[in-house]
Design a protein around this motif. Structure first.
Motif, PDB file in Angstrom:
ATOM      1  N   SER A 294       0.830  -1.203   0.000  1.00 16.61           N
ATOM      2  CA  SER A 294       0.000   0.000   0.000  1.00 16.61           C
ATOM      3  C   SER A 294       0.862   1.251   0.000  1.00 16.61           C
ATOM      4  O   SER A 294       1.996   1.239   0.484  1.00 16.61           O
ATOM      5  N   TYR A 295       0.312   2.319  -0.546  1.00 10.24           N
ATOM      6  CA  TYR A 295       0.908   3.620  -0.292  1.00 10.24           C
ATOM      7  C   TYR A 295       0.643   3.967   1.169  1.00 10.24           C
ATOM      8  O   TYR A 295      -0.313   3.469   1.779  1.00 10.24           O
ATOM      9  N   LYS A 296       1.479   4.821   1.730  1.00  7.85           N
ATOM     10  CA  LYS A 296       1.281   5.227   3.112  1.00  7.85           C
ATOM     11  C   LYS A 296       0.050   6.121   3.209  1.00  7.85           C
ATOM     12  O   LYS A 296      -0.056   7.141   2.537  1.00  7.85           O
ATOM     13  N   THR A 297      -0.894   5.724   4.043  1.00  2.28           N
ATOM     14  CA  THR A 297      -2.098   6.508   4.305  1.00  2.28           C
ATOM     15  C   THR A 297      -2.212   6.685   5.817  1.00  2.28           C
ATOM     16  O   THR A 297      -1.480   6.036   6.577  1.00  2.28           O
ATOM     17  N   PRO A 298      -3.132   7.537   6.287  1.00  2.00           N
ATOM     18  CA  PRO A 298      -3.291   7.692   7.738  1.00  2.00           C
ATOM     19  C   PRO A 298      -3.654   6.404   8.464  1.00  2.00           C
ATOM     20  O   PRO A 298      -3.508   6.317   9.682  1.00  2.00           O
ATOM     21  N   SER A 299      -4.130   5.396   7.716  1.00  2.00           N
ATOM     22  CA  SER A 299      -4.558   4.155   8.374  1.00  2.00           C
ATOM     23  C   SER A 299      -3.738   2.936   7.976  1.00  2.00           C
ATOM     24  O   SER A 299      -4.002   1.836   8.467  1.00  2.00           O
ATOM     25  N   SER A 300      -2.742   3.099   7.107  1.00  2.00           N
ATOM     26  CA  SER A 300      -2.006   1.926   6.621  1.00  2.00           C
ATOM     27  C   SER A 300      -1.316   1.168   7.752  1.00  2.00           C
ATOM     28  O   SER A 300      -1.159  -0.056   7.683  1.00  2.00           O
ATOM     29  N   HIS A 301      -0.936   1.883   8.823  1.00  2.00           N
ATOM     30  CA  HIS A 301      -0.249   1.204   9.929  1.00  2.00           C
ATOM     31  C   HIS A 301      -1.167   0.234  10.665  1.00  2.00           C
ATOM     32  O   HIS A 301      -0.689  -0.670  11.360  1.00  2.00           O
TER      33      HIS A 301
END
Length: 362
Positions: A294-301
């Motif tokens: 995934s690209y880094k998003t506010p919820s990817s973690h």
């Protein structure tokens, strides 16, 4: 007497707000009142319509009646912070605040936009006594900045919406074993056809690794939200794979067909460039035991433990690099898929209900 009021989204297209609303309704409707705030049975464009106006008026009348007659201990409101619905929600909240001094908790499933109405409400301290629930930490920080809701009034609660007690994890682990043994590897991208969702990056990343992995196939599935964007993507695919031998496109994939796609896929590509608050398909991928890139998003973690069940990237080259690695390393690939399946257990609905009840002081 019913102790609380839940204002929910029970109709419309499937998204995080609808899934959470249905869970809440099933869990709490026997002891609390429920109002369905949704004004659409399908995908909505946020624009004004006669149906929305009529339903919004009826909704406000329900709110007035229930707020006057019932003595609720709390009010939970699944708010829509954009489009016509936001104006309806603000009007409803003005009514609620004027008729009751009880605790009001707003659940923000998507980002709020800093428009003139939000600025005006912040200026008059409209949100000062409001409590809120949001999906991730960066969303919380923006809520504090844009609305003035005190940070201590905001709870971060991810959409933990998997009924783990009903999931046969042994069968899913066996399915992973079968996928590893298969020569064919399916790369899956489930996303609305909308500018910013990065589907063109999915195609570009696959193009970079396709020749090295002749047994790999790409499946793209989603609803057409932006017709021009969809045509642009299809034009690009036509140039790369005119006979659709390696790239398949499905529109409005849902139900059994979607379950089948997730069951047979091995990796999910999620190259969204938008500030995704959650990304429901990532959770579906975890439950199906897919590695995630995934690209880094506010919820990817929430979904990706780096190098454990997937990778985050910031470019097409990064997507292709990680995809190339996991397709070339069967043992690492298998470990990532099994790690995703195990990680899905952290999204059990029972955890969500405990967090929600704590936020509402139930």
């Amino acid at each position: 007497m019913k102790s609380g009021l839940f204002i929910l989204h029970l109709r419309g297209s499937t998204n995080g707000a609808k899934v959470v609303s249905k869970l809440i309704s099933e869990r709490y409707s026997s002891e609390n009142d429920i109002i369905d705030i949704a004004t659409s049975y399908g995908p909505s464009n946020g624009k004004l319509s006669a149906q929305k106006v009529v339903e919004s008026i009826l909704f406000c009348l329900q709110v007035i009646y229930k707020s006057l007659v019932k003595k609720y201990t709390f009010i939970y409101y699944s708010i829509t912070p954009h489009g016509f619905a936001f104006y309806r929600d603000v009007a409803s909240l003005l009514i609620i605040k004027s008729l009751t001094a009880k605790k009001i908790t707003l659940h923000f499933h998507v980002e709020i936009k800093n428009n003139f109405l939000v600025k005006a409400l912040k200026k008059i301290n409209f949100f000062k006594e409001i409590f809120a629930i949001c999906i991730n930490q960066s969303q919380k920080e923006r809520l504090v900045l844009l609305t003035g809701i005190p940070a201590e009034h905001i709870r971060v609660i991810p959409n933990r919406i998997l009924p783990c007690k009903n999931i046969d994890f042994l069968s899913k682990h066996e399915n992973i074993s079968q996928k590893i043994r298969r020569h064919r590897k399916i790369i899956l991208c489930i996303s609305n056809f909308l500018e910013g969702k990065g589907i063109e990056d999915t195609v570009s990343a696959y193009l970079e690794i396709r020749n090295n992995h002749p047994s790999s196939y790409l499946i793209i599935a989603g609803n057409i939200v932006d017709e021009a964007y969809f045509k642009k993507i299809m034009k690009k695919i036509d140039l790369i794979d005119p006979n659709r031998e390696r790239i398949k496109v499905f529109i409005n994939l849902k139900g059994k067909a979607k379950e089948k796609a997730l069951k047979h896929a091995s990796v999910l590509l999620f190259p969204s460039k938008l500030p995704e608050t959650f990304g429901l398909v990532n959770l579906e991928a975890l439950e199906a035991g897919l590695a995630i890139i995934s690209y880094k998003t506010p919820s990817s973690h929430y979904f990706i433990d780096e190098k454990v069940n997937g990778y985050t990237a910031d470019s097409v080259e990064g997507l292709a690099k990680h995809l190339e690695y996991i397709l070339s390393q069967p043992s690492a690939f298998e470990s990532m898929m099994r790690s995703s399946l195990e990680k899905s257990k952290k999204f059990d609905t029972e955890i969500f209900f405990k967090e929600l009840e704590s936020a509402l002081s139930l």
